[in-house]
Design an enzyme around this catalytic site. Structure first.
Site, mmCIF file in Angstrom:
data_model
loop_
_atom_site.group_PDB
_atom_site.id
_atom_site.type_symbol
_atom_site.label_atom_id
_atom_site.label_comp_id
_atom_site.label_asym_id
_atom_site.label_seq_id
_atom_site.Cartn_x
_atom_site.Cartn_y
_atom_site.Cartn_z
ATOM 1 C CG ASP A 97 -2.928 -4.076 5.173
ATOM 2 O OD1 ASP A 97 -1.731 -2.990 5.356
ATOM 3 O OD2 ASP A 97 -4.014 -3.872 4.571
ATOM 4 C CD GLU A 98 -5.559 -5.869 1.492
ATOM 5 O OE1 GLU A 98 -6.524 -6.482 1.183
ATOM 6 O OE2 GLU A 98 -5.286 -4.653 1.263
ATOM 7 C CB VAL A 99 2.907 -7.213 1.553
ATOM 8 C CG1 VAL A 99 4.283 -6.837 0.888
ATOM 9 C CG2 VAL A 99 2.587 -6.497 2.868
ATOM 10 C CG HIS B 41 -2.017 -0.978 1.005
ATOM 11 N ND1 HIS B 41 -3.025 -0.816 0.190
ATOM 12 C CD2 HIS B 41 -2.300 -2.228 1.810
ATOM 13 C CE1 HIS B 41 -3.919 -2.124 0.595
ATOM 14 N NE2 HIS B 41 -3.301 -2.774 1.272
#
Length: 470
Positions: free
Chosen positions: A271-273, A209
């Protein structure tokens, strides 16, 4: 009890004694160590009003209860009531169930002005919530001034357009979007929140992100990193290069965060890597250790559990469900419960055909009221690790303060009662009636454009804007 049924959240106990006292009135305050932290005893008689509490928060919540008892007129900024105001006589003994009663506001995807953040803070305080988690950075924008790295806001704080709704095509609105908070703006937000008993927890999201940061400083990423602030929603493949120079860059960024935000807890994302490696896990652990070395605690999303051995002070935000929170608590880590399936306020509120941009799980007011923050099967000796819970306002599809109001309320009202009031004994029908009769008029007085219980008003719909319900 008669005269006290309007309280929200519910008090631990309330006894009406009959009669009333004119309002406004002088209020006596008595300190007592016998009252739990943030709790209070409120005694109202025809001759006096007395608050007994052990700390400033207890006094503040007692005054908030008084405002509720006076009625919706007390929530307006100027007196419009004709004739005398009264407050019913009786006793309220009240204390919160959890110490962490939070709400995340995403100001990265769609920027909210300082004035709008201050207003949102007031609304949290009116619901006796005590944590405002500000999501300050993401692929779609960087909102935190860092004087040492000016391009983060000169370049990273705006994008050339935004995806309209949720779809798989190339359509964009063509409208530039941007904004950021100067250091003094953030100090003002922090001070304003503190006066209302609210801690502001800042988040700088790494190592994913980060497209806005990479657009400003491409050397922080891989060679093929994107070169513009992202105009889409979802998860971008761009991630940081977890090198020592990148780590030093973000240590300097967090130095600025530490100087502005006095919160013990600082959020670092995780998160969300996409394509995360062991090196990215090490990067997160080193950032957590850096914060802990400065007397703070790192808060990371539950993917951090896979990063390696986390420092003991680390807090886990359990968002992908409840299992990660239970696992973290059993492992001796503190947890904030914020599972997507239950407390995401950006997710659709009904199957109503006019629901604007319906995305994600179906989360009704009744669903929020039924949520239980302690995961099922959590061992008794790990229950104290659950600090509390947090509702989430992710803003991809909330491009105005009116849209934030619609998505947030009245579901946040239900959530506030869940994290304040004792477990068990919840009566959904009673809550809904209390909400309709007593609390929605307060929101009206506050100027909140909430979603009506029976569906959106015509101007709250978004015809033709696609969603993606689950």
């Amino acid at each position: 009890m008669p005269g006290f049924e309007s309280l929200l959240p519910r008090p631990v106990s309330a006894t009406a004694t009959g009669g009333s006292r004119p309002w406004p009135a002088e209020v006596e305050v008595e300190n007592s160590d016998a009252v739990p932290a943030e709790g209070y005893r409120l005694d109202i008689s025809e001759s006096r009003i007395r608050i007994t509490a052990s700390d400033d928060s207890g006094v503040r919540y007692a005054r908030e209860t008084l405002r509720q008892l006076v009625g919706p007129s007390a929530f307006r900024v100027a007196n419009v009531h004709s004739g005398p105001l009264t407050v019913p006589c009786g006793t309220v003994v009240d204390e919160p169930r959890f110490g962490w009663r939070g709400c995340l506001l995403d100001v990265a995807r769609n920027f909210r002005t300082k004035a709008e953040v201050l207003r949102f803070t007031d609304l949290l305080a009116a619901h006796k919530l005590n944590v405002l988690h500000l999501h300050l950075t993401d692929d779609q924008g960087w909102r935190l001034e860092v004087p040492r790295f000016p391009k983060l806001t000169e370049i990273g704080a705006w994008r050339r357009g935004s995806m309209v709704g949720r779809h798989d095509g190339p359509e964009r609105d063509g409208r530039p979007h941007g904004g950021f908070y100067r250091t003094d703006d953030l100090r003002e937000i922090v001070a304003y929140a503190a006066e209302r008993g609210i801690t502001v927890v800042p988040e700088v999201d790494v190592p994913g992100h980060v497209t806005a940061a990479l657009t400003a400083y491409p050397e922080l990423g891989a060679e093929n990193s994107a070169r513009e602030v992202w105009t889409s929603w979802g998860v971008n493949d761009d991630i940081l290069d977890p090198s020592e120079s990148t780590l030093e860059f973000f240590r300097a960024v967090f130095d600025e965060v530490l100087a502005v935000f006095p919160s013990e807890v600082i959020a670092i994302g995780g998160d969300e890597v996409p394509g995360a490696t062991e090196r990215h896990g090490t990067f997160l652990i080193k950032l957590a250790e850096y914060l802990h070395g400065h007397g703070r605690r790192a808060l990371g999303w539950d993917e951090m559990l896979d990063a390696g051995t986390l420092p003991a002070p680390t807090i886990i935000g359990s968002w992908r469900g409840e299992e990660a929170g239970a696992r973290a608590a059993a492992a001796g880590l503190d947890v904030v419960m914020c599972p997507e399936q239950y407390v995401y306020l950006n997710h659709r509120e009904s199957d109503h055909p006019d629901e604007p941009i319906p995305v994600g799980f179906l989360n009704t007011v009744e669903d929020f009221y039924a949520y239980e923050p302690l995961p099922p099967g959590l061992p008794e000796d790990a229950r104290h690790r659950v600090l509390g819970a947090q509702a989430q306002v992710w803003s991809e599809h909330l491009d105005s303060v009116r849209r934030v109001d619609y998505a947030t309320f009245p579901r946040l009202c239900a959530f506030s009662e869940v994290v304040w009031s004792p477990a068990g004994g919840r009566d959904t029908a009673e809550f809904t009636e209390r909400l309709r009769t007593h609390h929605l008029p307060r929101l009206d007085a506050l100027g909140v454009e909430y979603r009506p219980l029976d569906g959106p008003l015509p101007w709250q719909t978004r015809p033709g804007v696609p969603g993606r319900p689950l």
